[in-house]
Enzyme design. Structure first.
Site, PDB file in Angstrom:
ATOM      1  N   VAL A 698       2.295  51.384  -4.224  1.00 58.89           N
ATOM      2  CA  VAL A 698       1.588  50.918  -3.041  1.00 58.89           C
ATOM      3  C   VAL A 698       1.104  52.121  -2.241  1.00 58.89           C
ATOM      4  O   VAL A 698       1.862  53.069  -2.002  1.00 58.89           O
ATOM      5  CB  VAL A 698       2.499  50.053  -2.159  1.00 58.89           C
ATOM      6  CG1 VAL A 698       1.698  49.492  -0.998  1.00 58.89           C
ATOM      7  CG2 VAL A 698       3.105  48.928  -2.967  1.00 58.89           C
ATOM      8  N   LYS A 713      -2.187  47.833  -3.586  1.00 58.72           N
ATOM      9  CA  LYS A 713      -1.125  47.713  -4.568  1.00 58.72           C
ATOM     10  C   LYS A 713      -1.742  47.877  -5.940  1.00 58.72           C
ATOM     11  O   LYS A 713      -2.652  47.154  -6.316  1.00 58.72           O
ATOM     12  CB  LYS A 713      -0.469  46.352  -4.439  1.00 58.72           C
ATOM     13  CG  LYS A 713       0.646  46.169  -5.423  1.00 58.72           C
ATOM     14  CD  LYS A 713       1.663  45.202  -4.871  1.00 58.72           C
ATOM     15  CE  LYS A 713       2.925  45.235  -5.700  1.00 58.72           C
ATOM     16  NZ  LYS A 713       4.007  44.545  -5.074  1.00 58.72           N
ATOM     17  N   ASP A 822       7.168  35.172  -7.327  1.00 59.52           N
ATOM     18  CA  ASP A 822       7.860  36.455  -7.192  1.00 59.52           C
ATOM     19  C   ASP A 822       8.280  36.674  -5.737  1.00 59.52           C
ATOM     20  O   ASP A 822       8.032  37.727  -5.149  1.00 59.52           O
ATOM     21  CB  ASP A 822       6.950  37.581  -7.680  1.00 59.52           C
ATOM     22  CG  ASP A 822       7.726  38.873  -7.949  1.00 59.52           C
ATOM     23  OD1 ASP A 822       8.959  38.814  -8.014  1.00 59.52           O
ATOM     24  OD2 ASP A 822       7.088  39.927  -8.091  1.00 59.52           O
TER      25      ASP A 822
END
Ligand SMILES: *[C@@H]1O[C@H](CO)[C@@H](O)[C@H](O)[C@H]1NC(C)=O
Ligand SMILES: *[C@@H]1O[C@H](CO)[C@@H](O)[C@H](O)[C@H]1NC(C)=O
Ligand SMILES: *[C@@H]1O[C@H](CO)[C@@H](O)[C@H](O)[C@H]1NC(C)=O
Length: 976
Positions: A698, A713, A822
């Protein structure tokens, strides 16, 4: 005589009947009172928690735990956390002797203040906190004239707080925390001459000055008015509250000078005035010699630290950071016997540090960075073996590090870059058993690197010093070392072969020689490699082209020769520099773009197949014409011819495979952007890297002149996606970049090529939740100034609610529902006000085959969050997110990491076992934030976490329900 006896007999009979009559009356009253209780039970729908209220014929109700009696008459009712959903019935006041009515944390509800209680003429203690009461406090509240304690915390009470509250002359405690009051605090509160505790914290709709009249509260010990929109100056009368022990006015908009009388109350122990706009000097006269905590940080204070602070024998914590204070830190501070924490960073302090600092106290944290301090670090800092953090960067400190640092095993963090330190680093410091970060850059340290490093060290920064000698194998291959920055030193010898876990290796501007190692399997974590300005010779090994994660490569200004391996062209580089070497032949065709115009300068033997003006390289085809007699060029020409032929074949081959090697970047978005592709690409440099691990790196990138910041990202995927998957991915990007919700991170666009994806998000200032919860993982944040804040429980709950709102929206308000897949604490980002926003919705995981899930290192960071059914099936639904969210709730309440139950279990398994073993929930909660007043909320949320992590998806609640429950816990946000 007979007569006397008769009279006596008669008399005793009378007395007997009298007593008989009395006890009869008593039991009748008793039965009446029991009847009232049983009616209450009925009115409240026979709640489970009152199951034991069974009618009897005596006054046995006095032994029910909720009931307090005096002389068999009820004087107290207490239903704390009884899960009762009901109203306050007027007939409660038929309990004529009732003095206490406490319904803390239930679901009592009412459109207005329960005035029926006025008829409870003896009522002294009334606690309605944490329920669903609405309406204003009535103007005739003074009719409850006997009240000693009134708590209305955490309800929806609104309107002005009436002046008549000042007539409750018996009041000892007044708690009006977290309601929806408007207007300002009435000055009449100052008339409550018996008041001992006044808690008005978290009333964000009030705008008020600090009432002058509070000075009249001579018995007040505890004043808590944080986050209540206080404005204006604090009046000098504050020092007239002579009984004051605890004062918290933090996080308001107070300004002007702190009154000189502040430290006058003799018993004052705790003062929080941080995060206001105070200016001027700190009051210099201190009469409160028992002061324990002083926090005046984040204001605009000027002047010096008062000498009187040196008299505070009980002071453990002094926080003055982020002000404009100056002058020398008084030597007397070094003599304070209780000092544990000294936070003075970001001021203008000068002169040398108190020489005795650490000698007489259990000093743990010394935070003095960004000042103008001179002299040496005090020799005694670690005398008592407790020193954990030394953050002293950006000063003018000189001399050697204290010898005692070599024998200070408590040290975890040493950030002392940008000073003038010199001499050798004490040898024991390199291997100190708890050391996690050592940042020494920009000093004049000398000496050699040790044979090995502290096992736990994750970051070693030593740029711009005078370190010399070789780089021992034990350093570069240190197991937990992620970052090694050693630019601009005097290091010599060869490039280390074994790099283990390193992601960033900077060794530029040293005296390294020899050739690059060939066996570099251990280099595969590398993201950034800078070896420029050394004396490295030989060829560039082809193996460099297999380092899939490499994105920055600088080998410029060395003695490298030979061809550039064509495999380098397969790398997904954001920056490349091979300038000023002796390289020959043609550059890989992937680099024949303007972005690389400055990557091959000053290599006379290099040529390009499609030279352009900006490139300034010979045309490989024309250079063989022989007009030049340059030997290199001739050789290069021959080689490049061979290469050209090979490349031609390769090109054909690639056409056949329908595989493009061109690394062109595509941009997908559904909104208008204030930046271009190249703004983003040029920002992907090591300096901007703010996190790595998990599925990618990132970066924080400032994208244009107006200073807009985005987070980028970068997701690795080693192979090209199947066309179908690629389409699916980009379609999802389109949907997501069109969604606007306060709790979903705004996805601005996606920039992609065959090998990787860059997801560009709005940047949030406060990192992600895991950084705050699990301090160790903050290792990845270079020198952040937010190190000092502990995430308290109200903030944690606020974050949980926000994240739940985001998930609930995606699950229930989008059609079809969007599953995240996630959810984890590192995907919950926080803005400056700790509002949660969820990142990475559904995207990262599309890139991973379900089957690979368990083995992929890319999702290693998600272990502990993955629902059990995820491994076995491809049919998943939103309940997998509920599971992961449950894990986050457990993290928030226990402070543990998701994969950290104990030896081999996850947090969810650990929590379940904790309950199955019959251990109290209390014991599982995070000690760092566990406070009595939040215990119940924390227990509720912990239990909710357990529900969410049920093994069976069907027994997990929906996010909608989860959100409802959380909202009930969290008063200030509740508004339905
Ligand atoms: C209240 O308490 C007093 C004194 O203990 C007692 O005499 C009286 O009966 C009680 N009142 C009721 C309604 O029980
Ligand atoms: C108190 O009780 C009396 C008599 O039962 C009733 O008339 C009155 O309305 C009650 N007061 C309040 C404020 O409820
Ligand atoms: C590469 O390094 C040289 C100095 O050797 C410098 O002039 C050039 O600008 C650098 N190129 C890039 C792309 O940074």
């Amino acid at each position: 005589m007979k007569r006397t006896i008769l009279i006596f007999l008669h008399f005793s009979i009378c007395i007997g009947t009298f007593f008989h009559f009395l006890s009869h009356a008593n039991s009748q009253l008793s039965a009446q009172e029991q009847g009232i209780l049983l009616n209450l039970k009925k009115l409240w729908g026979n709640p489970e928690s009152l199951r034991h209220w069974i009618p009897t014929n005596s006054s046995s109700h006095c032994s029910w735990p909720e009931i307090t009696c005096s002389n068999s008459s009820i004087i107290g009712l207490s239903f704390r956390d009884y899960n009762i959903n009901g109203t306050v019935a007027p007939f409660i006041c038929n309990l004529k002797n009732l003095t206490t009515f406490d319904v803390y944390n239930n679901s009592f509800h009412s459109k207005e203040f329960p005035r029926a209680l006025y008829n409870c003429s003896k009522l002294e203690i009334l606690d309605l906190s944490q329920n669903y009461f609405y309406g204003a406090i009535p103007d005739d509240i003074h009719r409850m004239s006997r009240l000693r304690e009134l708590s209305l915390e955490g309800n929806n009470f609104d309107g002005n707080i009436p002046a008549s509250i000042g007539q409750l002359q018996e009041l000892r405690k007044l708690m009006l925390i977290s309601c929806l009051f408007t207007g300002s605090f009435p000055q009449e509160i100052g008339n409550l001459s018996n008041l001992e505790e006044l808690k008005l914290v978290d009333n964000s709709k009030i705008v008020s000055t600090f009432p002058l009249e509070f000075g009249k509260l001579k018995k007040l010990k505890y004043l808590w008015m944080a986050r209540t929109n206080l404005i204006g100056e604090i009046p000098n009368t504050i020092g007239e509250m002579e009984a004051l022990e605890y004062l918290d006015l933090s996080e308001n908009n107070l300004m002007g000078r702190i009154p000189g009388s502040l430290f006058m109350p003799k018993n004052l122990r705790i003062v929080y005035l941080h995060r206001n706009n105070f200016s001027g000097e700190i009051p210099h006269v201190v009469k409160a010699l028992n002061l324990d905590v002083i926090d005046l940080s984040e204001n605009k204070l000027t002047g010096t630290i008062p000498d009187d602070f040196g008299k505070l024998k009980h002071l453990t914590s002094l926080a003055l950071f982020l002000n404009q204070l100056s002058g020398k830190i008084p030597d007397s501070i070094g003599h304070l016997p209780g000092l544990v924490y000294l936070g003075l960073f970001n001021n203008n302090f000068s002169g040398s540090l108190p020489a005795e600092l650490g000698r007489y106290s259990m000093l743990e944290k010394l935070w003095i960075s960004t000042n103008r301090l001179t002299g040496q670090l005090p020799e005694h800092l670690c005398d008592n073996g407790k020193l954990v953090e030394v953050i002293a960067y950006e000063n003018q400190l000189v001399g050697e590090l204290p010898e005692s640092f070599g024998n200070c095993s408590s040290l975890e963090l040493v950030k002392i870059y940008r000073n003038n330190f010199s001499g050798n680093v004490p040898s024991g410091l390199w291997t100190s058993s708890n050391l996690n970060m050592l940042m020494l850059s920009d000093n004049s340290f000398t000496g050699e690197l040790p044979e090995r490093l502290a096992w736990n060290l994750s970051r070693l920064e030593m740029n711009n010093n005078c370190f010399s000698g070789k780089i021992p194998q034990g350093v570069s291959s240190s197991r937990n070392l992620l970052v090694l920055m050693a630019s601009n030193n005097l290091l010599n010898g060869t490039i280390p072969q074994d790099l283990s876990s390193l992601t960033i290796l900077l060794l530029d501007q040293n005296q390294l020689s020899g050739s690059l190692p060939l066996a570099i399997d251990s280099w595969k974590s590398l993201n950034t490699l800078n070896l420029s300005r050394n004396a490295i010779s030989g060829q560039i090994p082809e193996e460099l082209g297999s380092l899939q994660r490499l994105s920055e490569l600088d080998l410029s200004e060395n003695q490298l020769s030979g061809l550039i391996p064509s495999k380098l062209g397969f790398l997904n580089l954001t920056s490349l520099n091979l300038s000023s070497n002796h390289l020959t032949g043609s550059i890989p065709s992937e680099f024949e773009y303007n972005e690389y115009a400055h990557s091959f300068l000053n290599n006379p033997g290099l040529c390009a197949n499609r030279p352009s003006r900006s490139f300034n390289l010979e045309n490989c085809n024309s250079s063989q014409k022989g007009s030049s007699l340059n030997f290199y060029a001739t050789i290069a020409g021959i080689i490049s011819l061979v290469v050209a032929v090979l490349r031609g074949l390769l090109f054909l081959f690639s056409l056949i495979r329908k595989n493009k090697f061109h690394l062109t970047w595509k941009l997908v978005s559904s909104q208008k952007l204030s930046f271009t592709k190249s703004d983003i690409l040029s920002g992907l440099i090591a300096n901007n890297l703010i996190g790595y691990g998990g599925s990618g790196q990132v970066y924080r990138v400032v994208v244009n002149h107006s200073g807009d910041i985005v987070a980028v990202k970068k997701i690795w995927n080693n192979r090209k996606l199947e066309e179908k998957l690629e389409k699916e991915f980009l379609a999802e990007v389109k949907i997501l970049s069109s969604i606007r919700h306060a709790n979903i991170v705004e996805l601005l666009c996606c920039i992609s090529n065959d090998n990787s994806k860059l997801l560009v998000y709005k940047y949030l200032d406060n990192w992600s939740l895991d950084h705050w919860l699990h301090k160790k993982s903050r290792a990845t944040i270079p020198s952040s100034s937010i190190d000092h804040v502990v995430l308290d429980w109200p903030k944690r709950l606020h974050i949980a609610v926000g994240a739940a709102q985001g998930l609930s929206y995606m699950h229930h308000d989008c059609s079809p529902p969007i599953v995240h897949r996630d959810v984890k604490s590192s995907n919950i980002l926080l803005d400056l006000d700790f509002n949660a926003q969820i990142a990475d919705f559904g995207l990262a995981k599309i890139l991973i085959n379900e089957g690979e899930l368990a083995t992929m290192p890319a999702v290693a960071g998600s272990s502990g969050y993955i629902a059990p059914e995820y491994a076995g099936t491809t049919r998943i639904n939103e309940k997998i997110d509920v599971y992961s969210f449950g894990v986050i709730l457990l993290e928030l309440t226990t402070g543990r990491k998701a994969n950290d139950g104990d030896e081999h279990s996850s947090l969810a398994e650990w929590a379940l076992r904790h309950i199955e073993d019959g251990k109290p929930i209390d014991d599982a909660l995070d000690e760092e934030v566990k406070e009595l007043c939040h215990l119940n909320e924390m227990c509720h949320v912990f239990k909710l976490g357990l529900y969410c992590t049920s093994t069976q998806p069907s027994t997990r609640p929906s996010m909608k329900v989860v959100l409802k429950v959380l909202l009930q816990c969290s008063q200030p946000i509740r508004n339905d």
